[in-house]
Scaffold this motif. Structure first.
Motif, PDB file in Angstrom:
ATOM      1  N   HIS A  32      -2.736   6.010  -7.770  1.00 24.89           N
ATOM      2  CA  HIS A  32      -2.665   4.544  -7.782  1.00 24.89           C
ATOM      3  C   HIS A  32      -3.923   3.962  -8.448  1.00 24.89           C
ATOM      4  N   MET A  49      -7.013  -4.428  -3.540  1.00 20.82           N
ATOM      5  CA  MET A  49      -5.571  -4.668  -3.499  1.00 20.82           C
ATOM      6  C   MET A  49      -4.842  -3.650  -2.630  1.00 20.82           C
ATOM      7  N   LEU A  50      -5.409  -2.441  -2.538  1.00 19.04           N
ATOM      8  CA  LEU A  50      -4.768  -1.416  -1.697  1.00 19.04           C
ATOM      9  C   LEU A  50      -4.853  -1.763  -0.216  1.00 19.04           C
ATOM     10  N   GLY A  51      -5.863  -2.538   0.123  1.00 17.40           N
ATOM     11  CA  GLY A  51      -6.021  -2.893   1.533  1.00 17.40           C
ATOM     12  C   GLY A  51      -6.964  -1.935   2.241  1.00 17.40           C
ATOM     13  N   LEU A  56      -4.325   1.568   6.128  1.00 16.44           N
ATOM     14  CA  LEU A  56      -3.418   2.434   5.366  1.00 16.44           C
ATOM     15  C   LEU A  56      -3.197   3.751   6.118  1.00 16.44           C
ATOM     16  N   ASP A  59      -0.928   3.239   8.968  1.00 17.18           N
ATOM     17  CA  ASP A  59       0.472   3.155   8.508  1.00 17.18           C
ATOM     18  C   ASP A  59       1.048   4.541   8.260  1.00 17.18           C
ATOM     19  N   TYR A  60       0.247   5.392   7.626  1.00 16.03           N
ATOM     20  CA  TYR A  60       0.712   6.764   7.373  1.00 16.03           C
ATOM     21  C   TYR A  60       1.001   7.475   8.676  1.00 16.03           C
ATOM     22  N   GLY A  63       4.235   6.354  10.339  1.00 18.54           N
ATOM     23  CA  GLY A  63       5.443   6.851   9.688  1.00 18.54           C
ATOM     24  C   GLY A  63       5.715   8.314   9.979  1.00 18.54           C
ATOM     25  N   MET A  64       4.692   9.041  10.462  1.00 19.51           N
ATOM     26  CA  MET A  64       4.830  10.490  10.603  1.00 19.51           C
ATOM     27  C   MET A  64       4.888  10.921  12.060  1.00 19.51           C
ATOM     28  N   LYS A  72      14.975  13.052  11.470  1.00 20.41           N
ATOM     29  CA  LYS A  72      15.291  14.011  10.417  1.00 20.41           C
ATOM     30  C   LYS A  72      16.339  15.003  10.905  1.00 20.41           C
TER      31      LYS A  72
ATOM     32  N   LYS B   7       7.027  -5.280   8.162  1.00 15.65           N
ATOM     33  CA  LYS B   7       7.164  -3.824   8.072  1.00 15.65           C
ATOM     34  C   LYS B   7       8.615  -3.352   8.006  1.00 15.65           C
ATOM     35  N   TYR B  24       7.992   4.797  -9.805  1.00 12.81           N
ATOM     36  CA  TYR B  24       6.838   5.503  -9.244  1.00 12.81           C
ATOM     37  C   TYR B  24       6.031   4.546  -8.376  1.00 12.81           C
ATOM     38  N   TYR B  26       3.024   3.193  -8.053  1.00 17.92           N
ATOM     39  CA  TYR B  26       2.291   2.020  -8.527  1.00 17.92           C
ATOM     40  C   TYR B  26       3.254   0.902  -8.918  1.00 17.92           C
ATOM     41  N   ASP B  30       3.465  -2.679  -7.295  1.00 15.52           N
ATOM     42  CA  ASP B  30       3.236  -3.833  -8.152  1.00 15.52           C
ATOM     43  C   ASP B  30       4.390  -4.833  -8.031  1.00 15.52           C
ATOM     44  N   SER B  39      -0.652  -5.804   0.917  1.00 13.70           N
ATOM     45  CA  SER B  39      -1.532  -4.854   0.237  1.00 13.70           C
ATOM     46  C   SER B  39      -0.683  -3.877  -0.566  1.00 13.70           C
ATOM     47  N   ASP B  40      -1.250  -3.480  -1.722  1.00 11.61           N
ATOM     48  CA  ASP B  40      -0.552  -2.476  -2.537  1.00 11.61           C
ATOM     49  C   ASP B  40      -0.316  -1.198  -1.747  1.00 11.61           C
ATOM     50  N   GLY B  41      -1.287  -0.864  -0.889  1.00 13.89           N
ATOM     51  CA  GLY B  41      -1.227   0.413  -0.177  1.00 13.89           C
ATOM     52  C   GLY B  41      -0.006   0.553   0.718  1.00 13.89           C
ATOM     53  N   THR B  42       0.475  -0.582   1.227  1.00 10.06           N
ATOM     54  CA  THR B  42       1.557  -0.567   2.225  1.00 10.06           C
ATOM     55  C   THR B  42       2.771   0.246   1.795  1.00 10.06           C
ATOM     56  N   TYR B  44       2.997   2.959   0.082  1.00  8.77           N
ATOM     57  CA  TYR B  44       2.881   4.422   0.028  1.00  8.77           C
ATOM     58  C   TYR B  44       3.326   5.100   1.324  1.00  8.77           C
ATOM     59  N   PRO B  45       2.861   4.614   2.475  1.00 10.46           N
ATOM     60  CA  PRO B  45       3.387   5.229   3.713  1.00 10.46           C
ATOM     61  C   PRO B  45       4.902   5.061   3.835  1.00 10.46           C
ATOM     62  N   ARG B  48       6.562   7.578   1.627  1.00 11.05           N
ATOM     63  CA  ARG B  48       6.401   8.912   2.216  1.00 11.05           C
ATOM     64  C   ARG B  48       7.363   9.120   3.381  1.00 11.05           C
ATOM     65  N   LYS B  49       7.497   8.080   4.191  1.00 12.14           N
ATOM     66  CA  LYS B  49       8.394   8.158   5.343  1.00 12.14           C
ATOM     67  C   LYS B  49       9.853   8.296   4.867  1.00 12.14           C
ATOM     68  N   ALA B  52      10.440  11.749   3.736  1.00 12.27           N
ATOM     69  CA  ALA B  52      10.523  12.691   4.854  1.00 12.27           C
ATOM     70  C   ALA B  52      11.879  12.604   5.541  1.00 12.27           C
ATOM     71  N   LYS B  70       4.647  10.529 -10.004  1.00 17.26           N
ATOM     72  CA  LYS B  70       5.613  10.955  -8.997  1.00 17.26           C
ATOM     73  C   LYS B  70       6.687   9.871  -8.909  1.00 17.26           C
ATOM     74  N   TYR B  72      10.290   8.299  -7.558  1.00 19.61           N
ATOM     75  CA  TYR B  72      11.124   8.299  -6.360  1.00 19.61           C
ATOM     76  C   TYR B  72      12.553   7.943  -6.748  1.00 19.61           C
TER      77      TYR B  72
END
Lengths: 187, 105
Positions: A32, A49-51, A56, A59-60, A63-64, A72, B7, B24, B26, B30, B39-42, B44-45, B48-49, B52, B70, B72
């Motif tokens: 990113h 911008m990613l926060g 973060l 959040d990960y 989700g896990m 699953k 969320k 992908y 980004y 965007d 946030s941009d980061g939000t 990604y999790p 990923r979820k 999974a 990568k 999706y």
């Protein structure tokens, strides 16, 4: 925050996750940053911008958690959803069943019934012969031999009918199962 | 906007973006952050979820001027989920709207 600072903080916050998970996540976020740079943003801008990296990471982790793993499994179990059979499948199953399976099944059933009845007759005859052997007089030896032969034939017939009934049932089950499979998954 | 609020709905947004075509991280971030304040980061999790859970699959694809991306891809299972969730969301948001409008009068 620079890219390196951000990734370091994120790695620390992810702490409890497995090495592979952390590696993948860091790879994603690093990409990113790279994409952001290509888009003309500075590392500081991209990081802002990613926060917050701790948010973060949280959040990960959200989700896990355990429910994800459970979901699953549930999905895997629920996956063979009932598919409506196509008309070709219906035609295939119906035609095969009517024109091949049922005639073959009835024929085999007839043969097996014949074997069983024949075998019953033979066994009964053998037993009757052996029971009455003292009335044979001079023909005792030949009568006994004939009786024993019939008895062995009866035992042999018993084995034949046992196995033919067994495999008849197995084959019928197999046929029904395979037709069910065809019905579910198509030809 | 309230974070908890967002969320649940963001999953739906991500699936919708991927329905239009593979994308992908980004790009998804965007697209979303240009429309929703986040946030941009939000994303990604979320991605990923979803991966999974089997709703999206991933693959790497060379990009012209950077490292491989990568991508999706929405799976059949994901498409099913999208249809179901979208309907639920539509019903829910209609109901909320109705309630809020009742309050006004």
């Amino acid at each position: 925050m620079t890219k390196k600072e951000y990734l370091d903080k994120l790695t620390r916050e992810l702490g409890s996750m497995s090495y592979n998970d952390v590696k993948e996540i860091i790879g994603d976020i690093e990409n990113h940053f790279d994409e952001s740079a290509l888009a003309g943003k500075t590392e500081e801008e991209a990081a802002a911008m990613l926060g917050d990296p701790s948010e973060l990471a949280a959040d990960y982790k959200d989700g896990m958690t355990f429910p994800t793993i459970m979901k699953k499994k549930e999905q895997k179990a629920a996956k063979p959803a009932v598919k409506e059979p196509t008309s070709a499948t219906i035609a295939f199953v119906v035609l095969i069943t009517i024109f091949v399976a049922i005639p073959a099944w009835v024929t085999l059933l007839g043969i097996i019934l014949g074997i069983v009845l024949c075998e019953l007759g033979v066994a009964a005859g053998a037993v009757a012969l052996l029971l009455t052997c003292w009335t044979y007089g001079p023909f005792l030896t030949s009568g006994l031999l004939f009786g024993l032969t019939l008895l062995f034939f009866g035992i042999f017939g018993y084995a034949v009918s046992y196995f033919s009934i067994k495999y008849f049932i197995v084959a019928t089950k197999w046929y029904i199962d395979s037709m069910k499979k065809v019905w579910k998954n198509g030809i | 906007m309230n974070n908890q609020f967002k969320k649940g709905v963001l999953d739906l947004c991500v699936l919708t973006i991927l329905k239009k075509g593979d994308s992908y991280g980004y790009d998804v971030a965007d697209t979303l952050s240009s429309k929703i304040q986040m946030s941009d980061g939000t994303v990604y999790p979320i991605l990923r979820k979803l991966a999974a859970e089997g709703y999206v699959s991933t693959y790497l694809k060379e990009s012209q001027n950077g490292p491989p991306r990568k991508y999706y891809h929405l799976t059949d299972l994901g498409a099913e989920k999208l249809t179901k969730d979208k309907q639920e969301w539509d019903e829910f948001s209609q109901a909320v709207k109705g309630i809020l409008e009742d309050m006004k009068t």
